[in-house]
Motif scaffolding. Sequence first.
Motif, PDB file in Angstrom:
ATOM      1  N   PHE A   1      26.640   9.786 -39.410  1.00 21.94           N
ATOM      2  CA  PHE A   1      26.330  10.967 -38.574  1.00 21.94           C
ATOM      3  C   PHE A   1      27.186  12.133 -38.389  1.00 21.94           C
ATOM      4  O   PHE A   1      26.950  13.368 -38.195  1.00 21.94           O
ATOM      5  N   PHE A   2      28.598  11.792 -38.259  1.00 23.03           N
ATOM      6  CA  PHE A   2      29.725  12.798 -38.364  1.00 23.03           C
ATOM      7  C   PHE A   2      29.460  13.610 -39.626  1.00 23.03           C
ATOM      8  O   PHE A   2      29.545  14.881 -39.567  1.00 23.03           O
TER       9      PHE A   2
ATOM     10  N   GLY B   1      25.027  19.487 -32.215  1.00 24.51           N
ATOM     11  CA  GLY B   1      25.927  18.591 -31.707  1.00 24.51           C
ATOM     12  C   GLY B   1      25.245  17.184 -31.353  1.00 24.51           C
ATOM     13  O   GLY B   1      25.891  16.300 -31.122  1.00 24.51           O
ATOM     14  N   LEU B   2      23.821  17.095 -31.720  1.00 31.68           N
ATOM     15  CA  LEU B   2      23.193  15.765 -31.350  1.00 31.68           C
ATOM     16  C   LEU B   2      23.553  14.839 -32.191  1.00 31.68           C
ATOM     17  O   LEU B   2      23.775  13.580 -32.007  1.00 31.68           O
ATOM     18  N   LEU B   3      23.867  14.950 -33.811  1.00 34.42           N
ATOM     19  CA  LEU B   3      24.376  13.853 -34.648  1.00 34.42           C
ATOM     20  C   LEU B   3      25.838  13.608 -34.226  1.00 34.42           C
ATOM     21  O   LEU B   3      26.070  12.526 -34.289  1.00 34.42           O
ATOM     22  N   ALA B   4      26.563  14.591 -33.710  1.00 33.52           N
ATOM     23  CA  ALA B   4      27.825  14.197 -33.290  1.00 33.52           C
ATOM     24  C   ALA B   4      28.033  13.223 -32.209  1.00 33.52           C
ATOM     25  O   ALA B   4      28.610  12.153 -32.346  1.00 33.52           O
ATOM     26  N   LEU B   5      27.143  13.425 -31.033  1.00 32.60           N
ATOM     27  CA  LEU B   5      26.963  12.584 -30.102  1.00 32.60           C
ATOM     28  C   LEU B   5      26.501  11.121 -30.761  1.00 32.60           C
ATOM     29  O   LEU B   5      26.860  10.279 -29.836  1.00 32.60           O
ATOM     30  N   GLY B   6      25.507  11.165 -31.433  1.00 31.33           N
ATOM     31  CA  GLY B   6      25.056   9.987 -31.942  1.00 31.33           C
ATOM     32  C   GLY B   6      25.943   9.141 -32.640  1.00 31.33           C
ATOM     33  O   GLY B   6      26.162   8.230 -32.582  1.00 31.33           O
ATOM     34  N   GLY B   7      26.882   9.901 -33.550  1.00 34.02           N
ATOM     35  CA  GLY B   7      28.035   9.234 -33.931  1.00 34.02           C
ATOM     36  C   GLY B   7      28.774   8.490 -33.076  1.00 34.02           C
ATOM     37  O   GLY B   7      29.199   7.553 -33.306  1.00 34.02           O
ATOM     38  N   VAL B   8      29.449   9.415 -31.888  1.00 31.73           N
ATOM     39  CA  VAL B   8      30.366   8.902 -31.164  1.00 31.73           C
ATOM     40  C   VAL B   8      29.582   7.503 -30.449  1.00 31.73           C
ATOM     41  O   VAL B   8      30.280   6.484 -30.366  1.00 31.73           O
TER      42      VAL B   8
ATOM     43  N   PHE C   1      40.600 -12.018 -29.627  1.00 30.66           N
ATOM     44  CA  PHE C   1      39.743 -11.502 -30.799  1.00 30.66           C
ATOM     45  C   PHE C   1      39.192 -10.160 -30.426  1.00 30.66           C
ATOM     46  O   PHE C   1      38.281  -9.574 -31.488  1.00 30.66           O
ATOM     47  N   GLN C   2      39.400  -9.791 -29.396  1.00 27.69           N
ATOM     48  CA  GLN C   2      38.558  -8.451 -29.002  1.00 27.69           C
ATOM     49  C   GLN C   2      39.341  -7.316 -29.431  1.00 27.69           C
ATOM     50  O   GLN C   2      40.785  -7.164 -29.575  1.00 27.69           O
ATOM     51  N   ILE C   3      38.637  -6.107 -29.517  1.00 28.46           N
ATOM     52  CA  ILE C   3      39.218  -4.817 -30.014  1.00 28.46           C
ATOM     53  C   ILE C   3      39.784  -4.226 -28.830  1.00 28.46           C
ATOM     54  O   ILE C   3      38.802  -3.986 -27.823  1.00 28.46           O
ATOM     55  N   SER C   4      40.940  -3.522 -28.753  1.00 25.35           N
ATOM     56  CA  SER C   4      41.393  -2.879 -27.602  1.00 25.35           C
ATOM     57  C   SER C   4      40.821  -1.534 -27.443  1.00 25.35           C
ATOM     58  O   SER C   4      40.636  -0.897 -28.235  1.00 25.35           O
ATOM     59  N   TRP C   5      40.433  -1.295 -26.014  1.00 23.78           N
ATOM     60  CA  TRP C   5      39.957   0.065 -25.838  1.00 23.78           C
ATOM     61  C   TRP C   5      40.939   1.172 -26.218  1.00 23.78           C
ATOM     62  O   TRP C   5      40.657   2.273 -26.370  1.00 23.78           O
ATOM     63  N   ALA C   6      42.364   0.777 -26.199  1.00 26.27           N
ATOM     64  CA  ALA C   6      43.401   1.812 -26.306  1.00 26.27           C
ATOM     65  C   ALA C   6      43.112   1.987 -28.057  1.00 26.27           C
ATOM     66  O   ALA C   6      43.796   2.979 -28.466  1.00 26.27           O
ATOM     67  N   VAL C   7      42.542   1.266 -28.606  1.00 25.69           N
ATOM     68  CA  VAL C   7      42.315   1.620 -29.978  1.00 25.69           C
ATOM     69  C   VAL C   7      41.148   2.020 -30.317  1.00 25.69           C
ATOM     70  O   VAL C   7      40.867   3.030 -31.084  1.00 25.69           O
ATOM     71  N   ILE C   8      40.025   1.439 -29.728  1.00 29.62           N
ATOM     72  CA  ILE C   8      38.777   2.348 -29.828  1.00 29.62           C
ATOM     73  C   ILE C   8      38.484   3.794 -29.640  1.00 29.62           C
ATOM     74  O   ILE C   8      37.986   4.496 -30.492  1.00 29.62           O
ATOM     75  N   ILE C   9      38.913   4.134 -28.543  1.00 30.54           N
ATOM     76  CA  ILE C   9      38.921   5.435 -28.050  1.00 30.54           C
ATOM     77  C   ILE C   9      39.621   6.466 -29.136  1.00 30.54           C
ATOM     78  O   ILE C   9      38.971   7.578 -29.533  1.00 30.54           O
ATOM     79  N   PRO C  10      40.914   6.388 -29.582  1.00 29.72           N
ATOM     80  CA  PRO C  10      41.574   7.289 -30.347  1.00 29.72           C
ATOM     81  C   PRO C  10      40.893   7.244 -31.638  1.00 29.72           C
ATOM     82  O   PRO C  10      40.670   8.206 -32.347  1.00 29.72           O
ATOM     83  N   VAL C  11      40.587   6.025 -32.095  1.00 32.55           N
ATOM     84  CA  VAL C  11      39.837   5.900 -33.416  1.00 32.55           C
ATOM     85  C   VAL C  11      38.307   6.550 -33.465  1.00 32.55           C
ATOM     86  O   VAL C  11      38.265   7.411 -34.493  1.00 32.55           O
ATOM     87  N   VAL C  12      37.743   6.605 -32.601  1.00 27.80           N
ATOM     88  CA  VAL C  12      36.387   7.223 -32.376  1.00 27.80           C
ATOM     89  C   VAL C  12      36.618   8.967 -32.526  1.00 27.80           C
ATOM     90  O   VAL C  12      36.127   9.599 -33.389  1.00 27.80           O
TER      91      VAL C  12
END
Length: 446
Positions: A311-312, A322-329, A347-358
């Motif tokens: 999508f990005f 911007g619709l595709l960008a929002l869909g990608g996020v 085994f969970q992925i940290s939010w501190a990793v998810i947000i910066p990666v996205v």
Amino acid sequence: MSRIHLRGRVLSPHIGIITALLLVMGLGALTTATIVQADEIVLATYEGVINPVAAEYLHDALESAQAGGAKALIVKLDTPGGLDTSMRLIIKDITSASIPVVVFVAPSGGRAASAGVFLTLAAHVAAMAPGTNIGAAHPVAMGGGEMDTTMKEKVENDAVAYIKSIAEQRGRNVVWAEDAVRKSASVTEQEALKLKIIDLVAEDVPALLKQLQGRTVTLPAGPVTLTTKDATVREFPMGLRLELLKALSDPNIAYLLMTIGTIGILAELYNPGAILPGVVGAISLILAFYSLQSLPINYAGVLLLILGIVFFVLEATVTSYGLLALGGVASMIFGSLMLIKSDAEFFQISWAVIIPVVITSASVSLFLIGMGVRAMRRPPQTGSEGMIGAVGVAQTALSPRGKLSIHGELWDAVSDTPADRGALAKVLRVEGLTLYVTPVLNKKEA
């Protein structure tokens, strides 16, 4: 304690066990404890999730200790738990070992939770450092969500039977062992000592060695009495390969590698010849595949992550406001949450990793792909196509044929309108070595 079906590992027979059996056959059955002179004790330190890397490391440490004639192996352990199959492989190694295995839960602040409870109870000698805890061994579903009642009962009963057999074999508190599984019971080191869950509480390894002096343990070949007063401790390092594999087994690292790999491959496809994005992307994806094979992966999460990056890419090539960008996020966030099929915290992925990666993925994808799209849309700068639109100076009168100087070269030119010598003319098309031009009346038009 987490459960997952992983590829089994065939363990070669331990050299120490074979040697002990041959001695028993030659000398007859031993009826008294064998006094072991403590020349050397091997120390293996492991901190983290119990997984195939942990099983291989502790297996190698035990084999090295036995082959080198060490008198005992101390496993300094700090773990939140891990995989059932890896835990059972380690316990098989411990129960068949030809030398005493001591599990020491340390340092202060460490713990032996979930699979770590089983490993500690399986040791010939179990010890803990002050400020540590043990317990919470209730099975956790690897598929995400709640198990149905029947499956939950089967898994729980299997774990209870296994931990009770281990506790009975080592003469430890069977009732508490069952509570650790059924009720997620957890205790401190002092409580564990009073409840006869462990054998010793020691500040550090030297203090542990003093308390091990004269203690008798039962091995497959018979009882053995430890003499640890003058012991030399040899640390068994994990090694660079296992350290790397351990890092790759972290779900956060696997998540990063997969994201980087996908972006790199897509960037290379939109920028052919860039090379670097493709190389980095390919290596990252291969490493990600290794990481994912040792984790409970939900492939719907994988597809959502890839879809988000796509999508990005489309946002950089299609006008979507911007619709595709929002869909990608949204796709990447949902994919990140669904990627690991487990309720286990480790085994969970940290939010501190998810947000910066996205955020970074969106920015990098839009930037790299945007550069590629702009490059593809840019007018040619070389060859015949690169001449179209260029402006030259007439070296002779164009009426209609003449000579035109452009880019430091002299060309035959044909003008659709007569032009005097020195006039400016813009190239309309190129046919062979002849330029077809039109006069430029002013600089603004040029």
